[in-house]
Design a protein around this motif. Structure first.
Motif, PDB file in Angstrom:
ATOM      1  N   GLY A   5       0.930  -1.033  -0.040  1.00 36.74           N
ATOM      2  CA  GLY A   5       0.663   0.089   0.473  1.00 36.74           C
ATOM      3  C   GLY A   5       0.654   0.742   0.132  1.00 36.74           C
ATOM      4  O   GLY A   5       0.920   2.553  -0.529  1.00 36.74           O
ATOM      5  N   ILE A   6       1.901   1.305   1.018  1.00 33.29           N
ATOM      6  CA  ILE A   6       2.659   2.691   0.886  1.00 33.29           C
ATOM      7  C   ILE A   6       3.713   2.801  -0.689  1.00 33.29           C
ATOM      8  O   ILE A   6       3.422   3.646  -1.218  1.00 33.29           O
ATOM      9  CB  ILE A   6       3.695   2.059   1.381  1.00 33.29           C
ATOM     10  CG1 ILE A   6       3.689   1.946   2.858  1.00 33.29           C
ATOM     11  CG2 ILE A   6       4.822   3.248   1.502  1.00 33.29           C
ATOM     12  CD1 ILE A   6       4.344   1.562   4.406  1.00 33.29           C
ATOM     13  N   ALA A   7       3.945   1.342  -1.203  1.00 37.31           N
ATOM     14  CA  ALA A   7       4.548   1.541  -2.888  1.00 37.31           C
ATOM     15  C   ALA A   7       3.475   1.573  -3.600  1.00 37.31           C
ATOM     16  O   ALA A   7       3.840   3.206  -4.609  1.00 37.31           O
ATOM     17  CB  ALA A   7       4.586  -0.142  -2.694  1.00 37.31           C
ATOM     18  N   HIS A   8       2.088   1.797  -3.628  1.00 37.67           N
ATOM     19  CA  HIS A   8       1.046   1.917  -4.534  1.00 37.67           C
ATOM     20  C   HIS A   8       0.744   3.708  -4.329  1.00 37.67           C
ATOM     21  O   HIS A   8       1.240   4.418  -5.401  1.00 37.67           O
ATOM     22  CB  HIS A   8      -0.219   1.158  -4.571  1.00 37.67           C
ATOM     23  CG  HIS A   8      -0.674   1.879  -4.666  1.00 37.67           C
ATOM     24  ND1 HIS A   8      -0.959   1.531  -6.062  1.00 37.67           N
ATOM     25  CD2 HIS A   8      -2.673   2.558  -4.612  1.00 37.67           C
ATOM     26  CE1 HIS A   8      -2.801   2.214  -7.131  1.00 37.67           C
ATOM     27  NE2 HIS A   8      -3.018   2.641  -5.680  1.00 37.67           N
ATOM     28  N   LYS A   9       1.024   4.312  -3.029  1.00 39.48           N
ATOM     29  CA  LYS A   9       0.405   5.577  -2.411  1.00 39.48           C
ATOM     30  C   LYS A   9       2.012   6.442  -3.616  1.00 39.48           C
ATOM     31  O   LYS A   9       1.944   6.765  -3.913  1.00 39.48           O
ATOM     32  CB  LYS A   9       0.834   5.689  -1.075  1.00 39.48           C
ATOM     33  CG  LYS A   9      -0.685   5.552  -0.846  1.00 39.48           C
ATOM     34  CD  LYS A   9      -0.880   5.408   1.118  1.00 39.48           C
ATOM     35  CE  LYS A   9      -2.384   4.876   1.105  1.00 39.48           C
ATOM     36  NZ  LYS A   9      -2.557   4.761   2.581  1.00 39.48           N
ATOM     37  N   LEU A  10       3.119   5.479  -3.381  1.00 35.70           N
ATOM     38  CA  LEU A  10       4.575   6.450  -3.801  1.00 35.70           C
ATOM     39  C   LEU A  10       4.279   6.588  -5.148  1.00 35.70           C
ATOM     40  O   LEU A  10       4.915   7.810  -5.736  1.00 35.70           O
ATOM     41  CB  LEU A  10       5.975   5.814  -2.610  1.00 35.70           C
ATOM     42  CG  LEU A  10       6.363   5.633  -1.406  1.00 35.70           C
ATOM     43  CD1 LEU A  10       7.236   5.206  -1.159  1.00 35.70           C
ATOM     44  CD2 LEU A  10       6.460   7.591  -1.687  1.00 35.70           C
ATOM     45  N   LEU A  11       3.549   5.028  -5.800  1.00 32.80           N
ATOM     46  CA  LEU A  11       4.238   6.104  -7.294  1.00 32.80           C
ATOM     47  C   LEU A  11       2.385   6.485  -7.307  1.00 32.80           C
ATOM     48  O   LEU A  11       3.233   7.003  -8.537  1.00 32.80           O
ATOM     49  CB  LEU A  11       3.677   4.204  -8.222  1.00 32.80           C
ATOM     50  CG  LEU A  11       3.597   3.738  -9.257  1.00 32.80           C
ATOM     51  CD1 LEU A  11       4.485   4.011  -9.889  1.00 32.80           C
ATOM     52  CD2 LEU A  11       2.135   3.017  -9.914  1.00 32.80           C
ATOM     53  N   LEU A  12       1.890   6.767  -6.865  1.00 36.28           N
ATOM     54  CA  LEU A  12       1.056   7.286  -7.668  1.00 36.28           C
ATOM     55  C   LEU A  12       1.219   9.151  -7.437  1.00 36.28           C
ATOM     56  O   LEU A  12       1.209   9.953  -8.171  1.00 36.28           O
ATOM     57  CB  LEU A  12      -0.490   7.431  -6.745  1.00 36.28           C
ATOM     58  CG  LEU A  12      -1.134   5.837  -7.112  1.00 36.28           C
ATOM     59  CD1 LEU A  12      -2.572   6.493  -6.882  1.00 36.28           C
ATOM     60  CD2 LEU A  12      -1.460   6.433  -8.533  1.00 36.28           C
ATOM     61  N   LYS A  13       2.299   9.942  -6.249  1.00 36.43           N
ATOM     62  CA  LYS A  13       2.458  10.623  -5.847  1.00 36.43           C
ATOM     63  C   LYS A  13       4.108  11.101  -7.028  1.00 36.43           C
ATOM     64  O   LYS A  13       3.673  11.702  -7.457  1.00 36.43           O
ATOM     65  CB  LYS A  13       3.366  10.719  -4.243  1.00 36.43           C
ATOM     66  CG  LYS A  13       2.581  10.650  -3.619  1.00 36.43           C
ATOM     67  CD  LYS A  13       3.047  11.364  -1.873  1.00 36.43           C
ATOM     68  CE  LYS A  13       1.969  11.080  -1.183  1.00 36.43           C
ATOM     69  NZ  LYS A  13       2.560  10.703   0.761  1.00 36.43           N
TER      70      LYS A  13
END
Length: 197
Positions: free
Chosen positions: A78-86
């Motif tokens: 989930g952290i990785a997904h949010k960082l990707l979107l940012k």
């Protein structure tokens, strides 16, 4: 370019407030899932940014309170997904990015070009909207359950299933598969292409 797992470094305050068991659990989780996080970013973000993003995901994960993490794998992804979107949002400052509509191929030409060179399967996968691609890859290629993918993406399990069904249908069309759904063989081929990227 190969990157090794990041060295675990906890702040003094984290060290003091964390039990040996908690520290061992974090270390184990990072060692087990760092390859998955690195692969997640390598298939979406150009080098060397992909490694920076993977290490940032680990840093954020290590800063979290382990007693409040219900599912470490889903939490880390989930952290990785949010960082990707940012990351995507920073790369497209003048255009509103909607992960429901836009694909990574639209902004990462260097990765898209590499994907086309690798093979048409990865190219087809990269052309999906980000949320559809993530749901498909996290479930089929990274082995997360539907519930884990839902937690990772901050969506409901029903939405994740809809993303995956839509991804399979779009991939079947892009690959010229006659049926509406990808067969197990094509799905395995996509997973193998993704993992070898």
């Amino acid at each position: 370019m190969s990157q090794s797992s990041p060295r675990l470094e906890l702040s003094d305050q984290s060290e003091k407030s964390m039990s040996t068991t908690d520290r061992a659990a974090l270390t184990s989780t990072v060692n087990e899932h760092y390859p998955r996080v690195k692969r997640y970013f390598r298939s979406r973000v150009p080098e060397p940014d992909c490694y920076d993003q993977a290490n940032e995901a680990i840093r954020v994960f290590l800063a979290a309170d382990p007693t409040k993490i219900e599912n470490p794998k889903a939490y880390l992804m989930g952290i990785a997904h949010k960082l990707l979107l940012k990351y995507i949002d920073r790369r497209r400052p003048s255009v509103g990015f909607d992960s429901e509509l836009h694909s990574i191929a639209e902004f990462r030409t260097s990765i898209s070009v590499q994907a086309v060179r690798r093979n048409r399967l990865v190219s087809a996968l990269a052309s999906l909207p980000v949320n559809h691609e993530d749901a498909f890859e996290l479930h089929y290629a990274e082995g997360l359950t539907i519930d884990e993918v839902a937690k990772t993406m901050g969506k409901s399990p029903a939405t994740v299933k809809r993303y995956m069904a839509s991804a399979k249908q779009a991939l079947a069309e892009k690959l010229g598969v006659p049926s509406e759904r990808l067969s197990d063989v094509e799905t395995r081929q996509l997973v193998e292409a993704y993992r070898s990227s």
